[in-house]
Scaffold this motif. Sequence first.
Motif, PDB file in Angstrom:
ATOM      1  N   MET A  80       0.844  -1.208   0.000  1.00  0.00           N
ATOM      2  CA  MET A  80       0.000   0.000   0.000  1.00  0.00           C
ATOM      3  C   MET A  80       0.879   1.257   0.000  1.00  0.00           C
ATOM      4  SD  MET A  80      -3.195  -0.859  -0.140  1.00  0.00           S
ATOM      5  CE  MET A  80      -2.658  -2.141  -1.248  1.00  0.00           C
ATOM      6  N   ASP A  81       1.951   1.248   0.785  1.00  0.00           N
ATOM      7  CA  ASP A  81       2.880   2.380   0.793  1.00  0.00           C
ATOM      8  C   ASP A  81       3.484   2.581  -0.591  1.00  0.00           C
ATOM      9  OD1 ASP A  81       2.420   2.751   3.502  1.00  0.00           O
ATOM     10  OD2 ASP A  81       4.298   1.797   4.135  1.00  0.00           O
ATOM     11  N   TYR A  82       3.893   1.480  -1.198  1.00  0.00           N
ATOM     12  CA  TYR A  82       4.486   1.540  -2.530  1.00  0.00           C
ATOM     13  C   TYR A  82       3.496   2.108  -3.545  1.00  0.00           C
ATOM     14  CZ  TYR A  82       6.059  -0.093  -7.088  1.00  0.00           C
ATOM     15  OH  TYR A  82       6.414  -0.147  -8.411  1.00  0.00           O
ATOM     16  N   LEU A  83       2.254   1.628  -3.513  1.00  0.00           N
ATOM     17  CA  LEU A  83       1.241   2.092  -4.461  1.00  0.00           C
ATOM     18  C   LEU A  83       0.927   3.572  -4.258  1.00  0.00           C
ATOM     19  CD1 LEU A  83      -1.119  -1.015  -4.497  1.00  0.00           C
ATOM     20  CD2 LEU A  83       0.481  -0.292  -6.290  1.00  0.00           C
ATOM     21  N   ARG A  84       0.889   4.021  -2.999  1.00  0.00           N
ATOM     22  CA  ARG A  84       0.663   5.452  -2.742  1.00  0.00           C
ATOM     23  C   ARG A  84       1.805   6.277  -3.321  1.00  0.00           C
ATOM     24  NH1 ARG A  84      -1.923   3.716   1.960  1.00  0.00           N
ATOM     25  NH2 ARG A  84       0.006   3.515   3.119  1.00  0.00           N
ATOM     26  N   ALA A  85       3.029   5.821  -3.121  1.00  0.00           N
ATOM     27  CA  ALA A  85       4.187   6.545  -3.649  1.00  0.00           C
ATOM     28  C   ALA A  85       4.151   6.575  -5.176  1.00  0.00           C
ATOM     29  CB  ALA A  85       5.483   5.911  -3.158  1.00  0.00           C
ATOM     30  N   GLN A  86       3.768   5.459  -5.786  1.00  0.00           N
ATOM     31  CA  GLN A  86       3.658   5.408  -7.248  1.00  0.00           C
ATOM     32  C   GLN A  86       2.592   6.382  -7.740  1.00  0.00           C
ATOM     33  OE1 GLN A  86       6.632   3.921  -7.790  1.00  0.00           O
ATOM     34  NE2 GLN A  86       5.656   3.237  -9.641  1.00  0.00           N
ATOM     35  N   LYS A  87       1.498   6.463  -7.009  1.00  0.00           N
ATOM     36  CA  LYS A  87       0.412   7.378  -7.383  1.00  0.00           C
ATOM     37  C   LYS A  87       0.900   8.825  -7.342  1.00  0.00           C
ATOM     38  CE  LYS A  87      -4.248   8.791  -6.206  1.00  0.00           C
ATOM     39  NZ  LYS A  87      -5.289   8.796  -5.200  1.00  0.00           N
ATOM     40  N   VAL A  88       1.654   9.179  -6.296  1.00  0.00           N
ATOM     41  CA  VAL A  88       2.187  10.535  -6.176  1.00  0.00           C
ATOM     42  C   VAL A  88       3.124  10.829  -7.350  1.00  0.00           C
ATOM     43  CG1 VAL A  88       3.725  12.014  -4.808  1.00  0.00           C
ATOM     44  CG2 VAL A  88       1.925  10.696  -3.677  1.00  0.00           C
ATOM     45  N   ARG A  89       4.003   9.880  -7.663  1.00  0.00           N
ATOM     46  CA  ARG A  89       4.927  10.078  -8.792  1.00  0.00           C
ATOM     47  C   ARG A  89       4.166  10.215 -10.109  1.00  0.00           C
ATOM     48  NH1 ARG A  89       7.763   5.774  -6.106  1.00  0.00           N
ATOM     49  NH2 ARG A  89       9.480   6.644  -4.922  1.00  0.00           N
ATOM     50  N   SER A  90       3.167   9.374 -10.288  1.00  0.00           N
ATOM     51  CA  SER A  90       2.376   9.405 -11.514  1.00  0.00           C
ATOM     52  C   SER A  90       1.627  10.727 -11.657  1.00  0.00           C
ATOM     53  CB  SER A  90       1.394   8.231 -11.513  1.00  0.00           C
ATOM     54  OG  SER A  90       0.543   8.306 -12.620  1.00  0.00           O
ATOM     55  N   GLU A  91       1.031  11.176 -10.554  1.00  0.00           N
ATOM     56  CA  GLU A  91       0.302  12.447 -10.587  1.00  0.00           C
ATOM     57  C   GLU A  91       1.248  13.598 -10.893  1.00  0.00           C
ATOM     58  OE1 GLU A  91      -1.664  12.535  -6.801  1.00  0.00           O
ATOM     59  OE2 GLU A  91      -3.263  11.196  -7.474  1.00  0.00           O
ATOM     60  N   HIS A  92       2.463  13.556 -10.345  1.00  0.00           N
ATOM     61  CA  HIS A  92       3.441  14.600 -10.620  1.00  0.00           C
ATOM     62  C   HIS A  92       3.826  14.590 -12.102  1.00  0.00           C
ATOM     63  CE1 HIS A  92       6.760  17.349 -10.135  1.00  0.00           C
ATOM     64  NE2 HIS A  92       7.558  16.470 -10.729  1.00  0.00           N
ATOM     65  N   SER A  93       4.067  13.413 -12.653  1.00  0.00           N
ATOM     66  CA  SER A  93       4.428  13.312 -14.075  1.00  0.00           C
ATOM     67  C   SER A  93       3.304  13.828 -14.959  1.00  0.00           C
ATOM     68  CB  SER A  93       4.734  11.863 -14.450  1.00  0.00           C
ATOM     69  OG  SER A  93       5.856  11.402 -13.759  1.00  0.00           O
ATOM     70  N   GLU A  94       2.068  13.461 -14.627  1.00  0.00           N
ATOM     71  CA  GLU A  94       0.921  13.935 -15.398  1.00  0.00           C
ATOM     72  C   GLU A  94       0.798  15.451 -15.315  1.00  0.00           C
ATOM     73  OE1 GLU A  94      -2.529  11.791 -14.065  1.00  0.00           O
ATOM     74  OE2 GLU A  94      -1.663   9.860 -14.629  1.00  0.00           O
ATOM     75  N   LYS A  95       1.043  16.006 -14.143  1.00  0.00           N
ATOM     76  CA  LYS A  95       0.974  17.461 -13.958  1.00  0.00           C
ATOM     77  C   LYS A  95       2.012  18.150 -14.827  1.00  0.00           C
ATOM     78  CE  LYS A  95       1.538  21.075 -10.525  1.00  0.00           C
ATOM     79  NZ  LYS A  95       2.156  21.415  -9.271  1.00  0.00           N
ATOM     80  N   VAL A  96       3.223  17.627 -14.834  1.00  0.00           N
ATOM     81  CA  VAL A  96       4.291  18.214 -15.650  1.00  0.00           C
ATOM     82  C   VAL A  96       3.913  18.162 -17.126  1.00  0.00           C
ATOM     83  CG1 VAL A  96       6.687  17.900 -16.425  1.00  0.00           C
ATOM     84  CG2 VAL A  96       6.130  17.790 -13.991  1.00  0.00           C
ATOM     85  N   LEU A  97       3.373  17.028 -17.569  1.00  0.00           N
ATOM     86  CA  LEU A  97       2.973  16.903 -18.978  1.00  0.00           C
ATOM     87  C   LEU A  97       1.846  17.867 -19.323  1.00  0.00           C
ATOM     88  CD1 LEU A  97       3.158  13.028 -19.456  1.00  0.00           C
ATOM     89  CD2 LEU A  97       4.708  14.769 -20.393  1.00  0.00           C
ATOM     90  N   ARG A  98       0.867  18.007 -18.428  1.00  0.00           N
ATOM     91  CA  ARG A  98      -0.243  18.960 -18.664  1.00  0.00           C
ATOM     92  C   ARG A  98       0.285  20.388 -18.749  1.00  0.00           C
ATOM     93  NH1 ARG A  98      -2.924  15.948 -14.806  1.00  0.00           N
ATOM     94  NH2 ARG A  98      -2.520  17.532 -13.229  1.00  0.00           N
ATOM     95  N   GLU A  99       1.181  20.742 -17.819  1.00  0.00           N
ATOM     96  CA  GLU A  99       1.749  22.092 -17.823  1.00  0.00           C
ATOM     97  C   GLU A  99       2.517  22.358 -19.105  1.00  0.00           C
ATOM     98  OE1 GLU A  99       4.036  22.413 -14.255  1.00  0.00           O
ATOM     99  OE2 GLU A  99       2.251  22.607 -12.984  1.00  0.00           O
TER     100      GLU A  99
END
Length: 189
Positions: A80-99
């Motif tokens: 669960m910790d790993y999946l939460r961390a992956q979600k944070v990384r994924s959301e950050h990458s998506e944000k950078v791509l959107r920007e």
Amino acid sequence: MIDQVLWQKIKKGEDKAFEILFREHFKALSIYALRYTQDIDVAQDLTQEVYLKLFEQRENLEIHTSLKSFLYTSVRHRCMDYLRAQKVRSEHSEKVLREEKNRDVDDSDWIAQSELQEKIYEAVHQLPEKSRNIFRLSRFEGKKNQEIADELGISKRTVETQISNALKRLKRILSDYLTTIVVLASLFS
């Protein structure tokens, strides 16, 4: 009963007992972790991390369930910790791509941002080890204060204090750099 005897031997540092526990459950625990991660290498790595943490904390750890139950619960929590961390990384990458899509990319902006990120990482590295570890778990892995407290075996208040102290120290360390950036930005606007 066998679990209790094995655990007592592990607590005393008997490598053979730990090896028995590892061999007995590692494969099944890795398959269990695979249900969450969908990647066998990650599942095995997370399972190994659970065993490593168990070994490192064996002297102070009290297990009130069966060893098997404890291991499965620990693996689930680590996944669960790993999946939460992956979600944070994924959301950050998506944000950078959107920007990037929503603006004209100016290389000087990216350079300044990269330099700032480098300064931030350097500043975080200057923090005392305990503060640095807590800050990374909070800000880089997206864990909640109570999760950090539980993982590190400290109080939630200690986590809050460490994060607050880290932020104050980072602000001091980065203030000169940020002032320079603001001055330069105002000169060239």
